[in-house]
Design an enzyme around this catalytic site. Structure first.
Site, PDB file in Angstrom:
ATOM      1  N   ALA A   1      -6.489 -44.626  10.187  1.00 28.22           N
ATOM      2  CA  ALA A   1      -5.067 -44.347   9.944  1.00 28.22           C
ATOM      3  C   ALA A   1      -4.545 -43.227  10.838  1.00 28.22           C
ATOM      4  O   ALA A   1      -5.174 -42.179  10.982  1.00 28.22           O
ATOM      5  CB  ALA A   1      -4.789 -44.011   8.477  1.00 28.22           C
ATOM      6  N   GLY A   2      -3.388 -43.490  11.422  1.00 26.12           N
ATOM      7  CA  GLY A   2      -2.672 -42.484  12.190  1.00 26.12           C
ATOM      8  C   GLY A   2      -2.903 -42.504  13.681  1.00 26.12           C
ATOM      9  O   GLY A   2      -2.123 -41.925  14.441  1.00 26.12           O
TER      10      GLY A   2
ATOM     11  N   GLY B   1       0.013 -45.993   9.595  1.00 23.49           N
ATOM     12  CA  GLY B   1       1.124 -46.536  10.360  1.00 23.49           C
ATOM     13  C   GLY B   1       2.001 -45.518  11.050  1.00 23.49           C
ATOM     14  O   GLY B   1       2.998 -45.880  11.684  1.00 23.49           O
TER      15      GLY B   1
ATOM     16  N   ASN C   1      -4.803 -50.395  13.887  1.00 22.06           N
ATOM     17  CA  ASN C   1      -4.015 -51.594  13.617  1.00 22.06           C
ATOM     18  C   ASN C   1      -2.602 -51.450  14.178  1.00 22.06           C
ATOM     19  O   ASN C   1      -2.229 -52.077  15.162  1.00 22.06           O
ATOM     20  CB  ASN C   1      -3.992 -51.877  12.119  1.00 22.06           C
ATOM     21  CG  ASN C   1      -3.318 -53.189  11.750  1.00 22.06           C
ATOM     22  OD1 ASN C   1      -3.345 -53.610  10.600  1.00 22.06           O
ATOM     23  ND2 ASN C   1      -2.698 -53.888  12.684  1.00 22.06           N
ATOM     24  N   THR C   2      -1.806 -50.553  13.569  1.00 24.06           N
ATOM     25  CA  THR C   2      -0.395 -50.453  13.931  1.00 24.06           C
ATOM     26  C   THR C   2      -0.180 -50.186  15.411  1.00 24.06           C
ATOM     27  O   THR C   2       0.677 -50.818  16.045  1.00 24.06           O
ATOM     28  CB  THR C   2       0.286 -49.349  13.096  1.00 24.06           C
ATOM     29  OG1 THR C   2       0.187 -49.685  11.710  1.00 24.06           O
ATOM     30  CG2 THR C   2       1.745 -49.198  13.473  1.00 24.06           C
TER      31      THR C   2
ATOM     32  N   LYS D   1     -13.657 -52.563   2.356  1.00 23.10           N
ATOM     33  CA  LYS D   1     -12.944 -51.335   2.695  1.00 23.10           C
ATOM     34  C   LYS D   1     -12.113 -50.956   1.475  1.00 23.10           C
ATOM     35  O   LYS D   1     -11.196 -51.676   1.092  1.00 23.10           O
ATOM     36  CB  LYS D   1     -12.047 -51.516   3.911  1.00 23.10           C
ATOM     37  CG  LYS D   1     -11.367 -50.215   4.307  1.00 23.10           C
ATOM     38  CD  LYS D   1     -10.293 -50.425   5.351  1.00 23.10           C
ATOM     39  CE  LYS D   1      -9.568 -49.093   5.563  1.00 23.10           C
ATOM     40  NZ  LYS D   1      -8.267 -49.290   6.220  1.00 23.10           N
TER      41      LYS D   1
END
Length: 259
Positions: free
Chosen positions: A186-187, A160, A208-209, A99
């Site tokens: 992301a986001g 994040g 993830n976050t 990645k």
């Protein structure tokens, strides 16, 4: 549901998960198993062979043969640094999957489009399977596809931030034009946002976050798994068209036509 294919490899899940921000390797492993993800990312800056906890985290993943470990270059600031990190990862982890993340700005962590494209061209030449994290730029995504990227991974919002699909209109164009899988990265901050991405036609999402900071990360991982499955099923079932006027589901023809 139709299986996801990337670079000739089949994945049963369309939910990718990251391994950052978890309190322990035990929790991270429990989340991965609850998500039923088959693609798990790990930051190269956290990989130091022989260092203990990071090695333990990696060993927790690789002992599940159904899971593909996807090292990422988070933290690098240029194509040159990304190529060096990729070669170190290939040697340490015995994988050519990567990645690619190049973000020189430590505040917003937005990907550098020029350095990302340069790195992709060289890494593909060196035999890597490159999954680049990029701005939601349809033109850039086509250039990356032409350079040999195995997927494109446009952001929904900054890393994040949990702000959701702020780039949805550009993502729609990317999905429409792309001949490689589109993974929203992301986001994404809620299962409903993951479902929306899948309904739009995204091939997968990476989270993830939103999972790691939840009060109950394991349950949240399950929620994301179900949301991704539901969104993909809705996409494959073909959503109905959006109308500006009402249309009765039960027409009034012959209603109370009594004699």
């Amino acid at each position: 549901m139709e299986m996801l294919q990337i670079a000739g490899k089949t994945f049963e899940s369309r939910l990718f998960v990251g391994t950052g921000k978890f309190a322990s390797s035990d929790l991270m492993e429990a989340v991965v198993l609850a998500s039923q993800s088959r693609m798990v990312t790990v930051a190269l800056k956290r990989v130091e062979i022989g260092r203990g906890e990071e090695d333990d985290m990696i060993s927790r993943i690789v002992r599940h043969p159904e899971i593909t470990l996807l090292p990422n270059t988070s933290g690098v600031r240029s194509a040159k640094e990304a190529i060096l990190a990729a070669e170190l990862a290939r040697e340490a982890l015995q994988t050519n999957w990567l990645k690619l993340e190049v973000h020189p700005d430590p505040r917003y962590l937005l990907p550098d489009p020029i350095e990302t494209l340069r790195a992709t061209e060289e890494l593909v030449r060196r035999g890597f399977i490159v999954l680049p994290y990029v701005q939601a730029d349809p033109v850039l995504c086509k250039h990356l596809e032409e350079a040999g990227a195995a997927t494109v991974m446009p952001l929904g919002a900054p890393i994040g931030s949990n702000r959701g699909l702020k780039t949805r209109e550009m993502i729609r164009i990317i999905i429409e034009q792309s001949r490689v899988p589109v993974v929203i990265d992301a986001g994404i901050g809620a299962p409903s946002q993951a479902a929306e991405a899948m309904e739009m036609g995204a091939d997968a999402v990476l989270v993830n976050t939103a999972i790691a900071v939840a009060e109950d990360p394991v349950s949240m991982a399950t929620a994301f798994r179900l949301a991704v499955e539901a969104g993909r099923m809705a996409f494959e079932a073909k959503l109905g068209s959006v109308r500006s006027e009402a249309e009765a589901s039960s027409p009034f023809t012959s209603f109370l036509n009594l004699k």
